[in-house]
Design a protein around this motif. Structure first.
Motif, PDB file in Angstrom:
ATOM      1  N   GLY A 130     -52.010  32.066 -27.856  1.00 31.45           N
ATOM      2  CA  GLY A 130     -51.793  31.175 -28.699  1.00 31.45           C
ATOM      3  C   GLY A 130     -50.679  31.570 -29.892  1.00 31.45           C
ATOM      4  N   GLU A 131     -50.425  32.893 -29.891  1.00 37.53           N
ATOM      5  CA  GLU A 131     -49.384  33.380 -30.650  1.00 37.53           C
ATOM      6  C   GLU A 131     -48.084  33.400 -30.224  1.00 37.53           C
ATOM      7  N   GLY A 132     -47.253  33.329 -31.130  1.00 37.46           N
ATOM      8  CA  GLY A 132     -45.706  33.363 -30.946  1.00 37.46           C
ATOM      9  C   GLY A 132     -45.109  34.649 -31.112  1.00 37.46           C
ATOM     10  N   HIS A 133     -43.757  34.787 -31.739  1.00 36.74           N
ATOM     11  CA  HIS A 133     -43.126  35.863 -31.867  1.00 36.74           C
ATOM     12  C   HIS A 133     -43.555  36.470 -33.208  1.00 36.74           C
ATOM     13  N   GLY A 134     -44.447  37.085 -33.279  1.00 32.78           N
ATOM     14  CA  GLY A 134     -45.347  37.639 -34.680  1.00 32.78           C
ATOM     15  C   GLY A 134     -46.775  36.969 -34.541  1.00 32.78           C
ATOM     16  N   PHE A 135     -47.792  37.535 -35.080  1.00 33.95           N
ATOM     17  CA  PHE A 135     -49.054  37.150 -35.136  1.00 33.95           C
ATOM     18  C   PHE A 135     -49.341  36.711 -36.354  1.00 33.95           C
ATOM     19  N   HIS A 178     -47.644  41.481 -27.558  1.00 32.73           N
ATOM     20  CA  HIS A 178     -46.994  40.157 -27.227  1.00 32.73           C
ATOM     21  C   HIS A 178     -47.805  38.859 -27.507  1.00 32.73           C
ATOM     22  N   GLY A 179     -47.138  38.002 -27.866  1.00 29.39           N
ATOM     23  CA  GLY A 179     -47.670  36.789 -28.288  1.00 29.39           C
ATOM     24  C   GLY A 179     -47.633  35.903 -26.908  1.00 29.39           C
ATOM     25  N   GLU A 180     -48.568  35.255 -26.506  1.00 30.76           N
ATOM     26  CA  GLU A 180     -48.568  34.587 -25.313  1.00 30.76           C
ATOM     27  C   GLU A 180     -47.546  33.270 -25.348  1.00 30.76           C
ATOM     28  N   LYS A 181     -47.132  32.908 -26.426  1.00 30.70           N
ATOM     29  CA  LYS A 181     -46.339  31.615 -26.659  1.00 30.70           C
ATOM     30  C   LYS A 181     -44.952  31.917 -27.451  1.00 30.70           C
TER      31      LYS A 181
END
Length: 123
Positions: free
Chosen positions: A79-84, A46-49
């Motif tokens: 620092g990652e969203g929905h995808g890295f 999971h991305g933190e953001k």
């Protein structure tokens, strides 16, 4: 195993529905209702953001799987969203997935080969 630095992660309700109780059409897509049916190893990344699926959803799934004694991992990418996007996170994700499969598919290899051979008509 949980693999994250708690100081880097924050639970948030960003992206979560603010409708409660859930309407019937939303209930059908609610994964929490089906967690009890998972019995195979599960690796959550999971991305933190993530602004589409809040981190708290993976944390709930992780804790439920742990309580049911299902081998479960949770990796949170800071620092990652929905995808890295960061190459080092992409490489880490790929390495972890390969290691996870190597560890948890070990006992199923012969069964998978036999199933594939049966379906293709070869022995």
């Amino acid at each position: 195993a949980r693999d994250r630095n708690p100081s880097m992660v924050s639970c948030s309700s960003q992206g979560a529905s603010d409708v409660w109780p859930l309407p019937k059409e939303m209930e059908k897509s609610d994964v929490f209702n089906g967690l009890h049916r998972i019995g195979k190893p599960l690796l959550l990344m999971h991305g933190e953001k993530d602004d589409i699926c809040p981190l708290s959803q993976s944390e709930v799934a992780f804790h439920m799987m742990e309580k049911m004694n299902v081998p479960t991992g949770l990796v949170v990418y800071p620092g990652e969203g929905h995808g890295f996007d960061l190459p080092e996170h992409q490489q880490d994700r790929d390495r972890r997935m390969l290691a996870w499969f190597a560890e948890h598919l070990e006992g199923d290899r012969e069964e998978a080969r036999a199933s594939c051979a049966e379906k293709s008509g070869t022995s």
